[in-house]
Design a protein around this motif. Structure first.
Motif, PDB file in Angstrom:
ATOM      1  N   LEU A 297       0.735  -1.152  -0.068  1.00 38.65           N
ATOM      2  CA  LEU A 297       0.089   0.130   0.061  1.00 38.65           C
ATOM      3  C   LEU A 297       0.928   1.242   0.101  1.00 38.65           C
ATOM      4  O   LEU A 297       1.839   1.483   0.738  1.00 38.65           O
ATOM      5  CB  LEU A 297      -0.891   0.137   1.048  1.00 38.65           C
ATOM      6  N   ASN A 298       0.470   2.298  -0.849  1.00 36.40           N
ATOM      7  CA  ASN A 298       1.240   3.354  -1.191  1.00 36.40           C
ATOM      8  C   ASN A 298       2.653   2.875  -1.450  1.00 36.40           C
ATOM      9  O   ASN A 298       3.759   3.036  -0.887  1.00 36.40           O
ATOM     10  CB  ASN A 298       1.480   4.232   0.016  1.00 36.40           C
ATOM     11  N   LEU A 299       2.546   2.285  -2.703  1.00 38.55           N
ATOM     12  CA  LEU A 299       3.892   1.610  -3.431  1.00 38.55           C
ATOM     13  C   LEU A 299       5.335   2.469  -3.217  1.00 38.55           C
ATOM     14  O   LEU A 299       6.408   1.921  -2.824  1.00 38.55           O
ATOM     15  CB  LEU A 299       3.476   0.978  -4.597  1.00 38.55           C
ATOM     16  N   PHE A 300       4.938   3.729  -3.729  1.00 36.41           N
ATOM     17  CA  PHE A 300       6.226   4.574  -3.768  1.00 36.41           C
ATOM     18  C   PHE A 300       6.292   5.283  -2.708  1.00 36.41           C
ATOM     19  O   PHE A 300       7.151   6.269  -2.744  1.00 36.41           O
ATOM     20  CB  PHE A 300       6.163   5.241  -5.227  1.00 36.41           C
ATOM     21  N   ASP A 301       5.772   5.122  -1.467  1.00 31.85           N
ATOM     22  CA  ASP A 301       6.070   5.620  -0.365  1.00 31.85           C
ATOM     23  C   ASP A 301       5.708   7.203  -0.511  1.00 31.85           C
ATOM     24  O   ASP A 301       6.713   8.139  -0.025  1.00 31.85           O
ATOM     25  CB  ASP A 301       7.332   5.424   0.353  1.00 31.85           C
ATOM     26  N   ARG A 302       4.519   7.647  -1.279  1.00 27.82           N
ATOM     27  CA  ARG A 302       4.344   9.184  -1.479  1.00 27.82           C
ATOM     28  C   ARG A 302       4.106   9.996  -0.234  1.00 27.82           C
ATOM     29  O   ARG A 302       3.465   9.444   0.668  1.00 27.82           O
ATOM     30  CB  ARG A 302       3.276   9.312  -2.346  1.00 27.82           C
ATOM     31  N   LYS A 303       4.829  10.978   0.077  1.00 26.15           N
ATOM     32  CA  LYS A 303       4.689  11.753   1.088  1.00 26.15           C
ATOM     33  C   LYS A 303       3.630  13.001   0.735  1.00 26.15           C
ATOM     34  O   LYS A 303       3.956  13.916   0.134  1.00 26.15           O
ATOM     35  CB  LYS A 303       6.158  12.551   1.517  1.00 26.15           C
ATOM     36  N   ALA A 304       2.471  12.690   1.227  1.00 25.87           N
ATOM     37  CA  ALA A 304       1.252  13.546   1.113  1.00 25.87           C
ATOM     38  C   ALA A 304       0.379  13.703   2.110  1.00 25.87           C
ATOM     39  O   ALA A 304       0.599  12.700   3.144  1.00 25.87           O
ATOM     40  CB  ALA A 304       0.703  13.462  -0.371  1.00 25.87           C
ATOM     41  N   ASN A 305      -0.737  14.252   1.937  1.00 29.47           N
ATOM     42  CA  ASN A 305      -1.700  14.383   3.131  1.00 29.47           C
ATOM     43  C   ASN A 305      -3.014  13.777   2.528  1.00 29.47           C
ATOM     44  O   ASN A 305      -3.504  14.024   1.432  1.00 29.47           O
ATOM     45  CB  ASN A 305      -2.157  15.694   3.518  1.00 29.47           C
ATOM     46  N   ASP A 306      -3.510  12.917   3.467  1.00 30.86           N
ATOM     47  CA  ASP A 306      -4.566  12.096   3.203  1.00 30.86           C
ATOM     48  C   ASP A 306      -6.053  13.046   3.109  1.00 30.86           C
ATOM     49  O   ASP A 306      -6.929  13.182   2.410  1.00 30.86           O
ATOM     50  CB  ASP A 306      -5.058  11.128   4.461  1.00 30.86           C
ATOM     51  N   ILE A 307      -5.892  14.193   3.997  1.00 29.54           N
ATOM     52  CA  ILE A 307      -6.877  15.254   3.705  1.00 29.54           C
ATOM     53  C   ILE A 307      -6.182  16.468   4.294  1.00 29.54           C
ATOM     54  O   ILE A 307      -5.343  16.395   5.268  1.00 29.54           O
ATOM     55  CB  ILE A 307      -8.077  14.732   4.817  1.00 29.54           C
ATOM     56  N   GLU A 308      -6.590  17.626   3.894  1.00 28.20           N
ATOM     57  CA  GLU A 308      -6.258  19.038   4.419  1.00 28.20           C
ATOM     58  C   GLU A 308      -7.566  19.873   4.686  1.00 28.20           C
ATOM     59  O   GLU A 308      -8.351  19.665   3.983  1.00 28.20           O
ATOM     60  CB  GLU A 308      -5.345  19.555   3.237  1.00 28.20           C
ATOM     61  N   TYR A 309      -7.331  20.654   5.610  1.00 26.57           N
ATOM     62  CA  TYR A 309      -8.243  21.731   5.970  1.00 26.57           C
ATOM     63  C   TYR A 309      -7.699  23.060   6.162  1.00 26.57           C
ATOM     64  O   TYR A 309      -6.482  23.136   6.569  1.00 26.57           O
ATOM     65  CB  TYR A 309      -9.062  21.164   7.291  1.00 26.57           C
ATOM     66  N   TRP A 310      -8.366  23.888   6.408  1.00 23.65           N
ATOM     67  CA  TRP A 310      -8.059  25.381   6.728  1.00 23.65           C
ATOM     68  C   TRP A 310      -8.920  25.758   7.871  1.00 23.65           C
ATOM     69  O   TRP A 310     -10.147  25.752   7.857  1.00 23.65           O
ATOM     70  CB  TRP A 310      -7.968  26.357   5.612  1.00 23.65           C
ATOM     71  N   GLY A 311      -8.317  26.117   9.039  1.00 19.97           N
ATOM     72  CA  GLY A 311      -8.958  26.385  10.341  1.00 19.97           C
ATOM     73  C   GLY A 311      -8.297  26.767  11.297  1.00 19.97           C
ATOM     74  O   GLY A 311      -7.107  26.856  11.444  1.00 19.97           O
ATOM     75  N   GLY A 312      -8.970  27.211  12.602  1.00 22.30           N
ATOM     76  CA  GLY A 312      -8.194  27.640  13.715  1.00 22.30           C
ATOM     77  C   GLY A 312      -7.957  26.570  14.714  1.00 22.30           C
ATOM     78  O   GLY A 312      -8.735  25.607  15.118  1.00 22.30           O
ATOM     79  N   ALA A 313      -6.677  26.488  15.391  1.00 19.97           N
ATOM     80  CA  ALA A 313      -6.229  25.509  16.306  1.00 19.97           C
ATOM     81  C   ALA A 313      -5.011  26.130  17.106  1.00 19.97           C
ATOM     82  O   ALA A 313      -4.383  27.250  16.749  1.00 19.97           O
ATOM     83  CB  ALA A 313      -5.591  24.299  15.532  1.00 19.97           C
ATOM     84  N   CYS A 314      -4.639  25.422  18.122  1.00 21.63           N
ATOM     85  CA  CYS A 314      -3.507  25.972  18.989  1.00 21.63           C
ATOM     86  C   CYS A 314      -2.572  24.698  19.417  1.00 21.63           C
ATOM     87  O   CYS A 314      -3.224  23.721  19.432  1.00 21.63           O
ATOM     88  CB  CYS A 314      -3.835  26.519  20.111  1.00 21.63           C
ATOM     89  N   THR A 315      -1.339  24.890  19.374  1.00 16.35           N
ATOM     90  CA  THR A 315      -0.488  23.762  19.784  1.00 16.35           C
ATOM     91  C   THR A 315      -0.250  24.214  21.355  1.00 16.35           C
ATOM     92  O   THR A 315      -0.545  24.994  21.628  1.00 16.35           O
ATOM     93  CB  THR A 315       0.769  23.751  19.146  1.00 16.35           C
ATOM     94  N   ARG A 316       0.188  23.185  22.079  1.00 15.39           N
ATOM     95  CA  ARG A 316       0.534  23.232  23.501  1.00 15.39           C
ATOM     96  C   ARG A 316       1.539  24.418  23.629  1.00 15.39           C
ATOM     97  O   ARG A 316       1.310  25.307  24.703  1.00 15.39           O
ATOM     98  CB  ARG A 316       1.236  21.834  23.939  1.00 15.39           C
ATOM     99  N   SER A 317       2.574  24.562  22.845  1.00 17.72           N
ATOM    100  CA  SER A 317       3.435  25.652  22.978  1.00 17.72           C
ATOM    101  C   SER A 317       3.093  26.997  22.710  1.00 17.72           C
ATOM    102  O   SER A 317       3.469  28.060  23.572  1.00 17.72           O
ATOM    103  CB  SER A 317       4.776  25.250  22.182  1.00 17.72           C
ATOM    104  N   GLU A 318       2.104  27.115  21.844  1.00 19.51           N
ATOM    105  CA  GLU A 318       1.276  28.231  21.462  1.00 19.51           C
ATOM    106  C   GLU A 318       0.233  28.591  22.751  1.00 19.51           C
ATOM    107  O   GLU A 318       0.085  29.971  22.940  1.00 19.51           O
ATOM    108  CB  GLU A 318       0.536  28.212  20.110  1.00 19.51           C
ATOM    109  N   ALA A 319      -0.241  27.583  23.262  1.00 13.21           N
ATOM    110  CA  ALA A 319      -1.234  27.789  24.479  1.00 13.21           C
ATOM    111  C   ALA A 319      -0.305  28.582  25.683  1.00 13.21           C
ATOM    112  O   ALA A 319      -0.726  29.253  26.410  1.00 13.21           O
ATOM    113  CB  ALA A 319      -2.019  26.744  24.905  1.00 13.21           C
TER     114      ALA A 319
END
Length: 701
Positions: A645-667
């Motif tokens: 599965l993913n024979l050529f080891d493609r580096k991509a995203n299964d899904i992408e969104y645009w929205g608001g979020a915060c990481t722990r360091s940002e908090a």
């Protein structure tokens, strides 16, 4: 690798394998495209250029990462995931981000899969209980042109059926990277009275590439007693499915790029959930020279507890995890009578049908949690939702080169909602009703001999999907107590398409379709917040080219390209583009099995870049992905397979969104107001799984 699986399902699996040994007349028409290997080019009569049937023979050699990828056999349909593998997948078709199923209806053995007024999202379509090896056929339609189709059939529908008997009993053992393990045992036995009992049991687990192990555990069983065929027989089926898992949700891309977390790391710990689906269903059909009848009934016990924290740390360093809980009983049925009126009535076919469904939702709730422990109830409701659909359809062969179909469907919805808990829920709830009358019309010209037998199609119709009852009875926003405007219980859709289907060579079926669709509203109930989000009316149009070629030597080649454009009718947030509406998809598949020692399949899938927000300034990354299945038969009792599965080891995203979020360091730093209610807008991603190898062994009896 190890099997950490319960003894009872394993016993059922072994029992399934060892205890049950294998045991329109005169009118020329071009027939329906069937994307399957077989002795005939075409099977059945089609009403549109965009419908078809996928058989189990083609599915047998498709490399599958997830069970729901069975639906990727529908040309143009894409299946992804933005969370753990126990959660319903994300689906895309015809310019629709179908979310988890809001605009595409699926039934399995006549039972609806889409869940109304669901804790996570309207139309939630969890197909993780599918056992692909048992699928006999997937019949699909696109658009709103069939009178038989009701709720959620906006972009299209699929009907999945299981086999009634197996050619041989078997045990499949699968092992793979990242602690993938699977045991499936299935068999059928035909009794002296002509009835056949098919039984199957599956136990599986998978940790995935995630830094936080997925710990997916699935238990699945099917028992099916049948007599005759799907068109002239009966079947009783009991199904049992449960799963639990730990999820890695989509995360801010900036957290990966800055090195705060790894590519496969979670933003917060211990997301995931548990779910179950237990069902009992019955199907009956009889057909004769002048008429045909069919009926089915079902009851489903369904539950879900889903823990998610995709926004990270907006409210503080304890995180923003929440639980969406759903407990319900779904029951209903359908019946249809058809009359074949003969040459005195131009070989017309008249159908009258009805379907009923009731969702008895004991509790559907949204709760704030920390490490899966509830700290606050945002809202909790009890829902009783019922629907009745009546339809009539008339097909008429006016000339050898002209036939029509005309249909009319009427749906009536009634629902009651009672607020059980939540600080601001006192004014919410009540009774609501709605109805929809949906006309349908289709015209078929042909067959003609243009580059081979050809038919031309024109179709038009109205359809709908239902809205969440909580949104239709809302008066107060449960988050802050502000006023909320109720939304319609039914969202209307209308569309049309023209197309052509041709057989340029024996075994080669090709179809070209131009379509358009209007949706009255993109209203969506946001389960993460317990509110309805208005997004406005929209228009979509596109073109699809689908090809299927079976030259007869065991080879099947399919190739599909689909282009679409989705736009809001009025500008929203600085633009009119519908977020996550994929404008271009393509697939190329090759399977080969001539009955000899070697067999297998190769699949390529392309997802074009799509807008992440309404202006279109932010777009996803386009990519190709390839997967391979190779098999070898040692004997007629033993075979081995290797899936890459993913024979050529493609580096991509299964899904992408645009929205608001915060990481722990940002908090912790208070960046952009993170930690105290603010958030940072940006790209949210869930990566493709890296190349994975899975080895399978099948023993047949």
């Amino acid at each position: 690798m190890h099997f950490n699986l319960a003894r009872k399902p394993l016993g059922l699996a072994l029992l399934a394998a060892f205890a049950l040994p294998a045991g329109a007349a005169g009118i020329p028409t071009l027939q329906e495209v069937t994307v399957s290997g077989g002795g005939k080019d075409l099977v059945g009569v089609a009403d549109t250029a965009s419908e078809g049937t996928v058989t189990g023979k083609q599915l047998a050699n498709r490399p599958l990462l997830r069970p729901a990828e069975v639906l990727e056999a529908v040309p143009g349909l894409i299946v992804t995931q933005h969370s753990g593998d126990g959660k319903a997948n994300q689906y895309f078709l015809r310019g629709f981000n179908l979310d988890h199923g809001s605009d595409f209806a699926t039934t399995v053995l006549g039972m609806p899969v889409n869940m109304r007024t669901h804790a996570h999202g309207q139309g939630y379509m969890d197909l993780n209980f599918l056992i692909p090896e048992l699928v006999s056929a997937v019949r699909y339609r696109k658009g709103v042109y069939a009178a038989e189709d009701g709720d959620f059939v906006t972009a299209g529908s699929s009907r999945i059926d299981y086999q009634r008997r197996l050619p041989a009993s078997f045990v499949d053992v699968g092992l793979g990277q990242r602690n993938f393990r699977r045991l499936l045992a299935a068999g059928s036995h035909t009794f002296e009275n002509g009835y056949t009992l098919l039984s199957a049991a599956e136990v599986s687990g998978y940790d995935g590439p995630w830094t936080q192990a997925q710990n997916l555990e699935k238990h699945n069983a099917v028992f099916r007693l049948s007599e005759g065929s799907a068109s002239n027989g009966l079947a009783l089926t009991a199904m049992f499915y449960r799963a639990d898992w730990t999820a890695t949700e989509h995360v801010p891309q900036r957290a990966i790029q800055s090195g705060e977390i790894g590519r496969y790391a979670p933003l917060g710990a211990n997301d995931g959930g548990k779910t179950h689906r237990y069902s009992l269903s019955g199907e009956w059909a009889r057909s004769g020279e002048n008429s045909a009848q069919k009926a089915n009934a079902y009851v489903i016990d369904y539950g879900l507890n889903l823990f998610s924290g995709p926004s990270g740390y907006i409210s503080g360093v304890n995180g923003d995890q929440h639980e969406q809980a759903d407990r319900r009983i779904v029951w209903g049925g359908a019946g249809e009578q058809r009359w074949f009126l003969g040459p005195n009535w131009r070989d017309s076919e008249l159908a009258l049908g009805a379907d009923f469904r009731q969702d008895r939702i004991a509790k559907v709730g949204l709760h704030r949690t920390e490490n899966r422990r509830r700290t606050e109830t945002v809202r909790e409701d009890r829902i009783l939702e019922s629907s009745l659909g009546l339809y009539a359809e008339l097909r008429t062969q006016w000339q050898d080169w002209l036939r029509t179909s005309a249909g009319l469907r009427h749906d009536q919805f009634r629902a009651q909602a009672k607020a059980l808990a939540g600080a601001n829920n006192g004014s919410n709830g009540g009774e609501v009703s709605a109805n929809q009358t949906s006309p349908k019309l289709g015209v078929v010209f042909g067959p003609f001999n243009l580059l081979g037998p050809s038919e031309f199609y024109a179709n038009w119709g109205h359809g709908f999907h239902s809205n969440d009852v909580r949104g239709a009875t809302a008066r107060v926003n449960p988050q802050d107590g502000s006023a909320a405007e109720p939304v319609p219980l039914i969202v209307k859709a209308k569309g049309g398409e023209v197309g052509v289907r041709v057989n340029p060579l024996p075994g080669w079926n090709s179809s070209l379709t131009l379509w358009q669709k209007e949706l009255a509203s993109e209203l969506v109930f946001i389960g993460d917040e317990g509110v309805t989000e208005p997004r406005g009316a929209s228009r979509r149009h596109g073109v699809e080219w689908s090809n299927y070629y079976a030259p007869g030597n065991g080879m099947i080649l399919d190739a599909d390209v689909a282009w679409s454009q989705a736009r809001f009718k009025e500008e929203i947030n600085g633009g009119r583009q519908v977020p996550n509406a994929i404008p271009l998809t393509a697939s190329l598949g090759l399977t080969w099995d001539d009955g000899g020692a070697w067999f297998g399949g190769l699949r390529l899938r392309y997802l074009g870049a799509y807008a992440l927000e309404e202006s279109g300034a932010q777009k996803s990354q386009a990519f190709w992905m390839t997967s391979l299945k190779a098999g070898y038969r040692v004997s007629n009792k033993l075979q081995f397979t290797l899936d890459v599965l993913n024979l050529f080891d493609r580096k991509a995203n299964d899904i992408e969104y645009w929205g608001g979020a915060c990481t722990r360091s940002e908090a912790l730093a208070g960046t952009g107001g993170c930690g105290v209610g603010g958030s940072l807008d940006g790209r949210l991603v869930h990566p493709l799984e890296p190349r994975s190898l899975r080895l399978g062994m099948r023993i047949m009896f």
